[in-house]
Design a protein around this motif. Sequence first.
Motif, PDB file in Angstrom:
ATOM      1  N   GLN A 437     -61.987 -50.081 -38.690  1.00  0.00           N
ATOM      2  CA  GLN A 437     -60.524 -49.984 -38.689  1.00  0.00           C
ATOM      3  C   GLN A 437     -59.965 -49.929 -40.106  1.00  0.00           C
ATOM      4  N   ARG A 441     -57.937 -46.124 -42.702  1.00  0.00           N
ATOM      5  CA  ARG A 441     -56.696 -46.119 -43.481  1.00  0.00           C
ATOM      6  C   ARG A 441     -56.890 -45.523 -44.875  1.00  0.00           C
ATOM      7  N   TYR A 467     -60.295 -43.240 -34.270  1.00  0.00           N
ATOM      8  CA  TYR A 467     -59.569 -44.324 -33.599  1.00  0.00           C
ATOM      9  C   TYR A 467     -60.076 -44.514 -32.173  1.00  0.00           C
ATOM     10  N   GLN A 471     -61.776 -47.920 -30.726  1.00  0.00           N
ATOM     11  CA  GLN A 471     -61.375 -48.586 -29.492  1.00  0.00           C
ATOM     12  C   GLN A 471     -62.598 -49.071 -28.710  1.00  0.00           C
ATOM     13  N   THR A 481     -55.796 -56.468 -28.925  1.00  0.00           N
ATOM     14  CA  THR A 481     -54.697 -56.010 -29.780  1.00  0.00           C
ATOM     15  C   THR A 481     -55.028 -54.674 -30.421  1.00  0.00           C
ATOM     16  N   LEU A 482     -56.209 -54.584 -31.034  1.00  0.00           N
ATOM     17  CA  LEU A 482     -56.604 -53.313 -31.645  1.00  0.00           C
ATOM     18  C   LEU A 482     -56.806 -52.232 -30.592  1.00  0.00           C
ATOM     19  N   LYS A 484     -55.200 -51.742 -27.876  1.00  0.00           N
ATOM     20  CA  LYS A 484     -53.895 -51.178 -27.521  1.00  0.00           C
ATOM     21  C   LYS A 484     -53.252 -50.454 -28.692  1.00  0.00           C
ATOM     22  N   GLN A 485     -53.386 -51.021 -29.892  1.00  0.00           N
ATOM     23  CA  GLN A 485     -52.754 -50.441 -31.085  1.00  0.00           C
ATOM     24  C   GLN A 485     -53.301 -49.056 -31.405  1.00  0.00           C
ATOM     25  N   PHE A 486     -54.585 -48.835 -31.144  1.00  0.00           N
ATOM     26  CA  PHE A 486     -55.214 -47.576 -31.538  1.00  0.00           C
ATOM     27  C   PHE A 486     -55.051 -46.466 -30.505  1.00  0.00           C
TER      28      PHE A 486
END
Length: 748
Positions: A437, A441, A467, A471, A481-482, A484-486
């Motif tokens: 992750q 970036r 991404y 997941q 959290t990750l 869902k975020q990704f």
Amino acid sequence: MLDSVDPFIGTLATDLPPRSGLAATWWWPKPQVGNTHPGAAYPLGMVSACAYSGAYPCGYGSYDLGTEGLPVPIRERHEASGFSHFQQSGTGAIRKYYNYMRVTPMQQPLDDLGATWAITEEEASPGYYRAMLDSGIQAELTVGPKSAVHRYTFPASDSSRVVIDLSMGGLQLPYGETVPLRARLDMVRPGVACGEITVEGAPLAVHIECDAPMRQLLWYDRRLMPGGSRLEFSDIRPTTLRPFGLMFVGPTEAGQTVEIRMGFSLRGTDQAEANLRADVGEARPAFDVRHHATRREWARNLGAIEVATPNAERETVYATALYHSLIKPCFGQDESPYWPMGGPFVFDLCTMWDIYRTQLPLLGMIRPDAAAGIATSLLRVAEEEGNFPIGYRMARGADRFSRQASALAHTLLADLCLRGPRRGGDVDWEWALVHMQTDLRRTYGEEYLRDGVAHPISHTLDLAFGYWCTQAVADRVGDATLLKQFAPLASGWRAAFDPETGLLLDSTYYEGGKWNYSFRLVHDMARRITLAGGDEEFTGMLDRFFGYGADPVRQPGMKPSPGEMRLGYGLNRFEGMNNEPDMEAPWAYTYAGRPDRTAEVVHAAVHQTFAASPGGLAGNDDSGGLSSWYVWAALGLFPVAGQDIVLLNAPSFSSADIQVPEGTLSIRTKGFREPDRDGPPQYVTRATLDGQRLDRAWVTGDRLYRGGELVFTLADAPSDWGRTDRPPSGSYEQHQRARARDDQRRTR
């Protein structure tokens, strides 16, 4: 399979028979040569050893630097100035790397070091290379995981020599040489020496032994140093470099052999000696012992896949493709010079943007230990150097490529993760998630997060899939959290496409155009096909790309002009196994319900772009990326990297047995006929897996890696098989639901 391997395949300019049908319409932008070498290699070992001429790109052969068209010879004869180590395999451009510690057998004065001799005979097999020089000296080479053993047979002479040059590396082309930054060389005792050179930021150590009753001397600038026991250079520049090394010299009788044993390490000379002991033990001479051990290891690795064919040439092509798939990358267990801890150190991942779709999944199937080792090594690189590399050589900080691709390590990690705890190897998934992750970036990832796209636009596809892969790991470690975020970032691939054309947006592309990159197997192929206008429109685009109804094309010749190359790229045509950007495109048809089209394209590629000859590869092998494609395609399988999906197609052999992590996967056929190179393909009309009917052209990798019997019924005309039940598409959650349904079907 072992005795069918021909290491000379790919060493000369492409000389395939004239193509026909679809294959005649494909255009080749890259050099028409495999760029392989026939030298001694160990499966995924650190060391290779081969005749050295200084030619492009691996130091073997007779070609000049070239990036397109037919390779240009730079000499009239096949020759060598000695025998070097750490060659590349099949890459398109390596410039100055490797070919270190050249060993030259000679009977001329030291002043003649660097002269070349014609190679009058050659022989090669897995783990063995032999060359006869016109000087009358025969050279035989074999290697272990971290060692090389040379055996030279001399004519009678009062002054036979074996000269080891520690100052040389790279290629003998303009700007192609490698100059060591610093070096040292020590005489340990009679017949034993050790040394270390720092090249491209890497400290390469060697321990050398010679059992022949010969004088042992250091030399510098081609002058002997009688009585000298040490050479040391703390600061070397191209203008201050003078050749230096070690020499064994003495009289020889006709037919007398001299054996040189060399252990290598990236952690100093003591470790180099320990590596030599581990590889050759105490046997003296050691050549035959080491050769037989390496041959056994090749037999074990190549025995992972057995195919049945009455055609010796086709068996040779297949066996050699599997062999080429197992040469690189190089594993140096506990050898990293850059971090103090043990574990795998993997280098020569030179073209990861080529191998991540074919070779790395192949290793995951037949060498899962190696796949997990690569993943662990990449994670360590990310931790120590700040990012995942997409190319990693034995060279500190050099050529950390960026333009070619992004997030490739994520694909390998997802592949391993989705296989479950039994097949994913010993990977620390919490550690992996941290770096996956974070890496997304960096570089082009920042542009993707800010703007929703990244250019070159192909990086948008890379990052979105990165991404999606992350997941999978977040799901495994329970990070909701990750996960869902990704999800929205994984769906961002759509921004790369032009809804008006159904193709990728205009951008800069690496070794291709937008057509070559537009048929990538994204994780939501159903939506991708809808974006193109539906099944018929998408199939029509693929038909145009693969040359259905098109005229044959003229391939670039020697030194093609820029205009000729522009016209070729303007065809917007499949690169036809000459290059890798579109190597997965034939299977895009399967997602549109047309596995019959996949069968036609793959048949043409398998049978018209590979051959059992030194010119039998249509393009750079790219560290096994091209050969691995053939290994999969000829089996009737193709992995969708990172998605745990294997697509199915008509195999090119009547039967095959694959040793998978939990047993044997047996592929059998009914109605099979031996394929004709210029003839029509066969089509799958029915399939079963362990006796259960399989109406779709895909299975999960998880299922195949358990073994079993996969049976294809083949015919000369297509049927409705595979047209309805499409491979999984959509979000990560949708893929997981498809996998769950597949599990339920199996347990009924």
